[in-house]
Design a protein around this motif. Structure first.
Motif, PDB file in Angstrom:
ATOM      1  N   LYS A 276       0.740  -1.268  -0.154  1.00 31.93           N
ATOM      2  CA  LYS A 276       0.013  -0.043   0.020  1.00 31.93           C
ATOM      3  C   LYS A 276       0.708   1.420  -0.212  1.00 31.93           C
ATOM      4  O   LYS A 276       0.693   2.114  -0.927  1.00 31.93           O
ATOM      5  N   LEU A 280       0.628   4.288  -2.674  1.00 31.76           N
ATOM      6  CA  LEU A 280       0.332   5.641  -2.580  1.00 31.76           C
ATOM      7  C   LEU A 280       1.622   6.733  -2.741  1.00 31.76           C
ATOM      8  O   LEU A 280       1.333   7.864  -3.184  1.00 31.76           O
ATOM      9  N   GLU A 294      -8.054   6.519  -4.974  1.00 27.83           N
ATOM     10  CA  GLU A 294      -8.755   5.542  -4.558  1.00 27.83           C
ATOM     11  C   GLU A 294      -8.793   4.413  -5.810  1.00 27.83           C
ATOM     12  O   GLU A 294      -8.748   3.228  -5.405  1.00 27.83           O
ATOM     13  N   LEU A 304      -8.481   3.458   0.755  1.00 22.62           N
ATOM     14  CA  LEU A 304      -8.226   3.948   2.036  1.00 22.62           C
ATOM     15  C   LEU A 304      -9.277   3.896   2.974  1.00 22.62           C
ATOM     16  O   LEU A 304     -10.319   3.938   2.530  1.00 22.62           O
ATOM     17  N   ASP A 311      -3.282   6.136   6.491  1.00 18.08           N
ATOM     18  CA  ASP A 311      -4.354   6.548   5.467  1.00 18.08           C
ATOM     19  C   ASP A 311      -4.832   8.029   5.563  1.00 18.08           C
ATOM     20  O   ASP A 311      -4.883   8.666   4.439  1.00 18.08           O
ATOM     21  N   GLU A 315      -4.240  11.108   2.849  1.00 18.20           N
ATOM     22  CA  GLU A 315      -5.461  11.671   2.453  1.00 18.20           C
ATOM     23  C   GLU A 315      -5.270  13.270   2.613  1.00 18.20           C
ATOM     24  O   GLU A 315      -5.646  14.252   1.704  1.00 18.20           O
TER      25      GLU A 315
END
Ligand code: ADP
Length: 342
Positions: A276, A280, A294, A304, A311, A315
């Protein structure tokens, strides 16, 4: 190659070179200097005495003796005098000249302490920012693995305002997720509604976000048919997005703080399953919107979540349109979260 912030004692780092925050005379001292001399043994001081000192902002290389690395690079950081005496330029120069000396000795990895941030009094948040900015700029042109080593929690600080903003953002989202979830629900409804209603915003944007949605049930009602409609995988999507961004592969993986070897693996394996933080890191490097992020995450089997501080922090930066992986990593480290890329 990437830059990574780690919490450790620099004398324990198994890298090709470690950097010492020394004084002009190179005769050893307190702080990290003392720790390095103690761990290396008296031969280090003997070699330092032959070097004729070192100017502020400059660096000199010696052997490492009993340390687990090959070289010690001694650099002399500026003493903080309010920021009006060229302290920033001198500190940048410490990082640059140390990196150049490491490359000259064919080092593949180097570890820095936060130079000047101890008794020399450079404000810690600024010292960290100078370190990250100078190193990441250097890495655009050169290949070497860099570690910024943080010894104790108190020596690590991001700006107070940023820390407070992120804390507030986390509190709002994290709490919502664990109580009535109203903000989260509203957000997801909005994203779902927008992706259903939106006409083409731009040639690149809509096909990617829309293509990430599963095919309608009426079209794909058997497993076989569903499998035929499988989306492009993460690798293929990533390569397409890089092409669309106008960046070269190298520009993109460097901006994502991703190692060249890892990028080659992703490139050559259409079924590559990234972590992950890797997904990202690329989303940030490509400056994707939250919705696009997303969608890219879904391609790799992730989402997310507001049950994850990691996360929420990423964000936060995407919502602020801050797409600097190194700044995001400083914040992630401050909140004890895994880092992007690296
Ligand atoms: P300066 O004189 O350049 O300010 P200091 O040694 O006083 O150098 O401090 C520089 C930084 O090194 C400080 O942030 C301090 O916390 C850190 N430090 C001290 N000991 C170690 C160690 N063993 N490993 C890594 N960092 C250390």
């Amino acid at each position: 190659m990437p830059v990574k912030i780690v919490r450790d004692d620099i004398t324990k780092m198994e890298v090709d070179a470690i950097v010492n925050a020394a004084n002009n005379a190179l005769t050893g001292g307190g702080g990290v200097d003392g720790a390095i001399h103690r761990a290396a043994g008296p031969e280090l001081l003997a070699e330092c005495r032959t070097l004729g000192g070192c100017e502020t902002g400059s660096a000199k290389r010696t052997g490492a003796y009993r340390l687990p690395c090959k070289y010690v690079i001694h650099t002399v950081g500026p003493v903080w005098r309010g920021g009006y005496y060229g302290e920033r330029e001198l500190l940048e120069s410490c990082y640059r000249t140390s990196l150049e000396l490491a490359l000259e000795a064919e080092c593949e990895s180097i570890a820095f302490p936060l130079i000047s941030s101890g008794v020399y009094g450079y404000p810690k948040a600024q010292a960290l920012q100078v370190a990250m900015e100078t190193v990441s700029r250097f890495l655009l042109e050169h290949d070497i693995m860099v570690y910024i080593v943080i010894f104790d929690r108190s020596s690590y600080q991001i700006s107070e305002k940023l820390f407070a903003d992120i804390t507030a953002y986390i509190d709002q989202r994290y709490v919502d997720e664990h109580t009535d979830g109203s903000v989260e629900q509203a957000r997801r409804h909005r994203i779902a509604r927008e992706s259903m209603e939106s006409g083409p915003l731009s040639a690149e944007y809509v096909p990617f976000a829309a293509a990430a949605a599963p095919p309608p049930l009426s079209v794909a009602h058997t497993l076989e048919e569903t499998l035929r409609h499988l989306d492009a995988g993460f690798s293929q999507t990533l390569l397409r997005l890089i092409d669309q961004s106008g960046m070269s592969d190298a520009q993109c993986y460097k901006k994502a703080n991703i190692d060249r070897k890892l990028f080659s693996k992703i490139r050559s394996n259409p079924n590559y399953r990234p972590s992950k933080p890797t997904v990202l890191a690329f989303a940030v490097a490509l400056e994707l919107s939250l919705e696009e992020t997303e969608a890219l995450l879904r391609r790799a089997g992730f989402a997310l979540s507001h049950a994850s501080k990691f996360d929420i922090i990423v964000e936060y930066f995407i919502m602020q349109s801050c797409y600097d992986v190194f700044t995001i990593n400083e914040a992630l480290f401050a909140f004890d979260q895994p880092l992007l890329g690296g």
